[in-house]
Write a protein that holds these residues in place. Structure first.
Motif, PDB file in Angstrom:
ATOM      1  N   ILE A  34       0.851  -1.198   0.000  1.00 43.97           N
ATOM      2  CA  ILE A  34       0.000   0.000   0.000  1.00 43.97           C
ATOM      3  C   ILE A  34       0.888   1.250   0.000  1.00 43.97           C
ATOM      4  N   ALA A  35       1.986   1.185   0.768  1.00 44.17           N
ATOM      5  CA  ALA A  35       2.903   2.327   0.862  1.00 44.17           C
ATOM      6  C   ALA A  35       3.549   2.638  -0.487  1.00 44.17           C
ATOM      7  N   GLU A  36       3.726   1.602  -1.329  1.00 42.46           N
ATOM      8  CA  GLU A  36       4.354   1.809  -2.643  1.00 42.46           C
ATOM      9  C   GLU A  36       3.483   2.628  -3.586  1.00 42.46           C
ATOM     10  N   TRP A  37       2.166   2.368  -3.576  1.00 43.42           N
ATOM     11  CA  TRP A  37       1.310   3.012  -4.581  1.00 43.42           C
ATOM     12  C   TRP A  37       0.325   4.037  -4.012  1.00 43.42           C
ATOM     13  N   LEU A  38       0.075   4.001  -2.686  1.00 45.25           N
ATOM     14  CA  LEU A  38      -0.896   4.925  -2.113  1.00 45.25           C
ATOM     15  C   LEU A  38      -0.235   5.852  -1.101  1.00 45.25           C
ATOM     16  N   MET A  39      -0.047   5.380   0.129  1.00 44.75           N
ATOM     17  CA  MET A  39       0.569   6.203   1.175  1.00 44.75           C
ATOM     18  C   MET A  39       1.134   5.301   2.265  1.00 44.75           C
ATOM     19  N   ALA A  40       2.034   5.861   3.049  1.00 43.47           N
ATOM     20  CA  ALA A  40       2.518   5.171   4.245  1.00 43.47           C
ATOM     21  C   ALA A  40       1.303   4.890   5.120  1.00 43.47           C
ATOM     22  N   ASN A  41       1.324   3.766   5.851  1.00 42.42           N
ATOM     23  CA  ASN A  41       0.122   3.359   6.562  1.00 42.42           C
ATOM     24  C   ASN A  41       0.431   2.354   7.660  1.00 42.42           C
ATOM     25  N   ASP A  42      -0.589   2.106   8.494  1.00 48.02           N
ATOM     26  CA  ASP A  42      -0.499   1.033   9.490  1.00 48.02           C
ATOM     27  C   ASP A  42      -1.736   0.137   9.354  1.00 48.02           C
ATOM     28  N   PHE A  43      -2.038  -0.201   8.122  1.00 48.66           N
ATOM     29  CA  PHE A  43      -3.213  -0.998   7.780  1.00 48.66           C
ATOM     30  C   PHE A  43      -3.073  -2.446   8.254  1.00 48.66           C
ATOM     31  N   ILE A  44      -4.156  -2.992   8.746  1.00 45.33           N
ATOM     32  CA  ILE A  44      -4.273  -4.427   9.029  1.00 45.33           C
ATOM     33  C   ILE A  44      -5.619  -4.845   8.443  1.00 45.33           C
ATOM     34  N   PRO A  45      -5.665  -5.903   7.633  1.00 46.72           N
ATOM     35  CA  PRO A  45      -6.928  -6.307   7.015  1.00 46.72           C
ATOM     36  C   PRO A  45      -7.873  -7.014   7.992  1.00 46.72           C
ATOM     37  N   GLU A  46      -8.375  -6.253   8.947  1.00 46.17           N
ATOM     38  CA  GLU A  46      -9.319  -6.780   9.936  1.00 46.17           C
ATOM     39  C   GLU A  46     -10.475  -5.816  10.082  1.00 46.17           C
ATOM     40  N   ALA A 117      -9.691  14.239  -5.552  1.00 49.30           N
ATOM     41  CA  ALA A 117      -9.894  12.791  -5.659  1.00 49.30           C
ATOM     42  C   ALA A 117     -10.021  12.367  -7.126  1.00 49.30           C
ATOM     43  N   ARG A 118     -10.735  13.162  -7.915  1.00 48.14           N
ATOM     44  CA  ARG A 118     -10.893  12.848  -9.345  1.00 48.14           C
ATOM     45  C   ARG A 118      -9.539  12.855 -10.053  1.00 48.14           C
ATOM     46  N   TYR A 119      -8.670  13.741  -9.620  1.00 52.72           N
ATOM     47  CA  TYR A 119      -7.329  13.841 -10.198  1.00 52.72           C
ATOM     48  C   TYR A 119      -6.404  12.769  -9.616  1.00 52.72           C
ATOM     49  N   GLY A 120      -6.491  12.566  -8.305  1.00 50.06           N
ATOM     50  CA  GLY A 120      -5.539  11.704  -7.601  1.00 50.06           C
ATOM     51  C   GLY A 120      -5.713  10.208  -7.802  1.00 50.06           C
ATOM     52  N   TRP A 121      -6.955   9.723  -7.770  1.00 49.75           N
ATOM     53  CA  TRP A 121      -7.154   8.274  -7.852  1.00 49.75           C
ATOM     54  C   TRP A 121      -6.607   7.639  -9.128  1.00 49.75           C
ATOM     55  N   PRO A 122      -6.807   8.234 -10.317  1.00 52.36           N
ATOM     56  CA  PRO A 122      -6.195   7.627 -11.511  1.00 52.36           C
ATOM     57  C   PRO A 122      -4.669   7.540 -11.399  1.00 52.36           C
ATOM     58  N   LYS A 123      -4.041   8.522 -10.744  1.00 55.26           N
ATOM     59  CA  LYS A 123      -2.589   8.474 -10.543  1.00 55.26           C
ATOM     60  C   LYS A 123      -2.227   7.343  -9.574  1.00 55.26           C
ATOM     61  N   PHE A 124      -3.039   7.163  -8.521  1.00 58.38           N
ATOM     62  CA  PHE A 124      -2.810   6.042  -7.608  1.00 58.38           C
ATOM     63  C   PHE A 124      -2.953   4.717  -8.360  1.00 58.38           C
ATOM     64  N   PHE A 125      -3.922   4.646  -9.261  1.00 58.45           N
ATOM     65  CA  PHE A 125      -4.108   3.431 -10.068  1.00 58.45           C
ATOM     66  C   PHE A 125      -2.864   3.160 -10.917  1.00 58.45           C
TER      67      PHE A 125
END
Length: 136
Positions: A34-46, A117-125
């Motif tokens: 997630i950090a590679e393509w979106l942002m630094a994070n402390d995500f846990i899939p729970e 968001a309209r500008y940013g999400w395609p770049k995240f993709f």
């Protein structure tokens, strides 16, 4: 007719990826990816896990709202006065996966956040595509 809830706008980005859903799921749920393509994070899939996404412009406060491995991931996205929900839907196709990202909850007066968001999400993709290309 007057509705109780104020009208909100939604940003939707859809793209076909030449990778199986399991591979996209890894990129959507593993913190180092997630950090590679979106942002630094402390995500846990729970379910109900609270996490933060950190960018140079600030921090996004999030909470996992729904999780169905290789199919659906939804989390709240609160930053800079915006309270929204991001939902990822993965659909297997003959050649890979159709990925749909929907961010809902932009109030009528939140034009800057909506346009961002309209500008940013395609770049995240685009970044997601690059991350997936490097994954085995």
């Amino acid at each position: 007719m007057n509705s109780a809830a104020p009208e909100t706008r939604t940003v939707v980005v859809e793209r076909e990826f030449a990778h199986p859903p399991e591979k996209l799921w890894r990129a959507l749920t593993q913190p180092h990816l997630i950090a590679e393509w979106l942002m630094a994070n402390d995500f846990i899939p729970e379910l109900e896990h609270r996490f933060k996404l950190k960018a140079d412009w600030g921090i996004v406060d999030c909470q996992v709202l729904a999780i169905e491995p290789n199919r659906t991931l939804a989390y709240s996205w609160a930053a800079l006065g915006l309270d929204s929900v991001v939902t990822w839907t993965l659909t297997p196709t003959r050649h890979g996966t159709h990925l749909r990202m929907e961010q809902t909850g932009f109030a009528a007066d939140q034009t800057r956040a909506y346009q961002g968001a309209r500008y940013g999400w395609p770049k995240f993709f685009d970044g997601l595509e690059q991350t997936l290309a490097r994954l085995d």
